[in-house]
Motif scaffolding. Structure first.
Motif, short mmCIF file in Angstrom:
data_model
loop_
_atom_site.label_atom_id
_atom_site.label_comp_id
_atom_site.label_asym_id
_atom_site.label_seq_id
_atom_site.Cartn_x
_atom_site.Cartn_y
_atom_site.Cartn_z
N CYS A 72 1.51 -26.12 -51.83
CA CYS A 72 1.65 -26.44 -50.42
C CYS A 72 1.44 -25.20 -49.57
O CYS A 72 1.80 -24.09 -49.98
N LYS A 75 2.53 -24.37 -43.55
CA LYS A 75 2.69 -25.47 -42.59
C LYS A 75 3.25 -26.71 -43.28
O LYS A 75 4.14 -27.39 -42.75
N GLU A 76 2.71 -27.04 -44.45
CA GLU A 76 3.17 -28.23 -45.17
C GLU A 76 4.64 -28.11 -45.56
O GLU A 76 5.39 -29.08 -45.50
N LYS A 78 6.90 -26.21 -44.00
CA LYS A 78 7.69 -26.30 -42.77
C LYS A 78 7.88 -27.75 -42.35
O LYS A 78 8.98 -28.16 -41.97
N ASP A 79 6.82 -28.53 -42.43
CA ASP A 79 6.90 -29.95 -42.08
C ASP A 79 7.83 -30.69 -43.03
O ASP A 79 8.58 -31.58 -42.62
N LYS A 82 11.50 -29.76 -42.22
CA LYS A 82 11.90 -30.42 -40.98
C LYS A 82 12.15 -31.91 -41.21
O LYS A 82 13.12 -32.48 -40.69
N LYS A 83 11.27 -32.53 -41.99
CA LYS A 83 11.40 -33.96 -42.29
C LYS A 83 12.71 -34.26 -43.01
O LYS A 83 13.28 -35.34 -42.86
N SER A 88 15.19 -24.74 -37.56
CA SER A 88 14.25 -23.61 -37.60
C SER A 88 14.82 -22.41 -38.35
O SER A 88 14.09 -21.69 -39.05
N THR A 91 14.64 -23.16 -42.04
CA THR A 91 13.23 -23.16 -42.41
C THR A 91 12.72 -21.74 -42.60
O THR A 91 12.05 -21.42 -43.60
N GLY A 135 -3.03 -26.66 -42.93
CA GLY A 135 -2.41 -25.59 -42.17
C GLY A 135 -2.73 -24.21 -42.68
O GLY A 135 -2.02 -23.24 -42.38
#
Length: 260
Positions: A72, A75-76, A78-79, A82-83, A88, A91, A135
């Motif tokens: 990953c 960006k993946e 981080k998403d 978050k999901k 933050s 993360t 990303g």
């Protein structure tokens, strides 16, 4: 203040009940780090730190499982965090730790996508689209090189497999379908156009495909139409599929007894 009134162990999870009706499912590592035990009290600030550390440890473990299944990008990840409820601050902690131990390597992701492109026969545009969607940093994306010779080779390999798939299509339809598939797989309009034009039926094969289409269309339209109305419908339908008018007339002449 918040006081621990009971602790129930479930494998590596400890269900901790506080006197204000709050319950936390703590990981073993967090329980040990904060020395959680019955009758111990925590200030509101201490409780928030306990809660945040527990969330961090859970999400870090969950992220490692994710990475064990697939590579990953930052960006993946981080998403993903978050999901799953990470803020933050958490993360950033997880990303920093993953980078420290080289669990996040976007160069490897680029190499894997390029390897996949050889198997899937992707064009340059498709490769770039995949990397951007993942990303990957613009700096790494810009370094991707894909010379025209290689791209033409991949386009031809894909087109050969598509030609087999569309072997029962007439030349016009076959070329159109190959062209659209090449575009979807990331090849430029110029390469798609030149490559698709290489695939055409022999005269005999084109007539055989036309005959199959004619009989299929006749079977469908003759249920409701007769005479000239049926004839016009068949001609227009077959013309719309790219068959030559002279060939259509020839096939209809061969089967004129059906029209009577």
């Amino acid at each position: 203040m918040m006081k621990v009134i009971s602790i129930l162990q479930k494998k590596k999870i400890y269900r901790v009940n506080f006197d204000n009706d709050v319950t936390l499912d703590l990981l073993d590592v967090v329980k040990g780090e904060f020395h959680v035990e019955k009758n111990k009290t925590y200030s509101e600030e201490e409780f928030k730190k306990l809660q945040e550390e527990n969330t961090y440890q859970k999400l870090f473990s969950l992220t490692l499982k994710r990475l064990s299944k697939k590579d990953c990008s930052v960006k993946e990840i981080k998403d993903f965090i978050k999901k799953n409820g990470g803020n933050s601050k958490i993360t950033d902690r997880i990303i920093t730790k993953l980078k420290k131990y080289s669990y996040l390597n976007e160069k490897e992701i680029v190499e894997n996508v390029l390897s996949l492109s050889n198997y899937k026969h992707y064009g340059y545009n498709k490769i770039i689209t995949i990397l951007i969607k993942k990303g990957i940093s613009q700096q790494l994306v810009d370094k991707v090189k894909y010379n025209s010779t290689r791209e033409i080779k991949e386009a031809n390999l894909l087109a050969v497999s598509l030609e087999k798939k569309y072997k029962n299509k007439n030349t016009n339809s076959k070329q159109r379908l190959i062209y659209s598939n090449l575009i979807r797989n990331g090849f430029s309009e110029e390469i798609a156009k030149v490559t698709s034009k290489k695939f055409y039926n022999s005269t005999n094969n084109e007539l055989n495909v036309l005959k199959l289409d004619y009989h299929k269309s006749f079977s469908s339209y003759s249920r409701k139409l007769k005479g000239n109305e049926l004839k016009e419908k068949l001609i227009n339908h077959l013309l719309s599929k790219g068959y030559r008018y002279s060939d259509i007339k020839l096939v209809m002449e061969e089967n004129k007894n059906e029209m009577d």
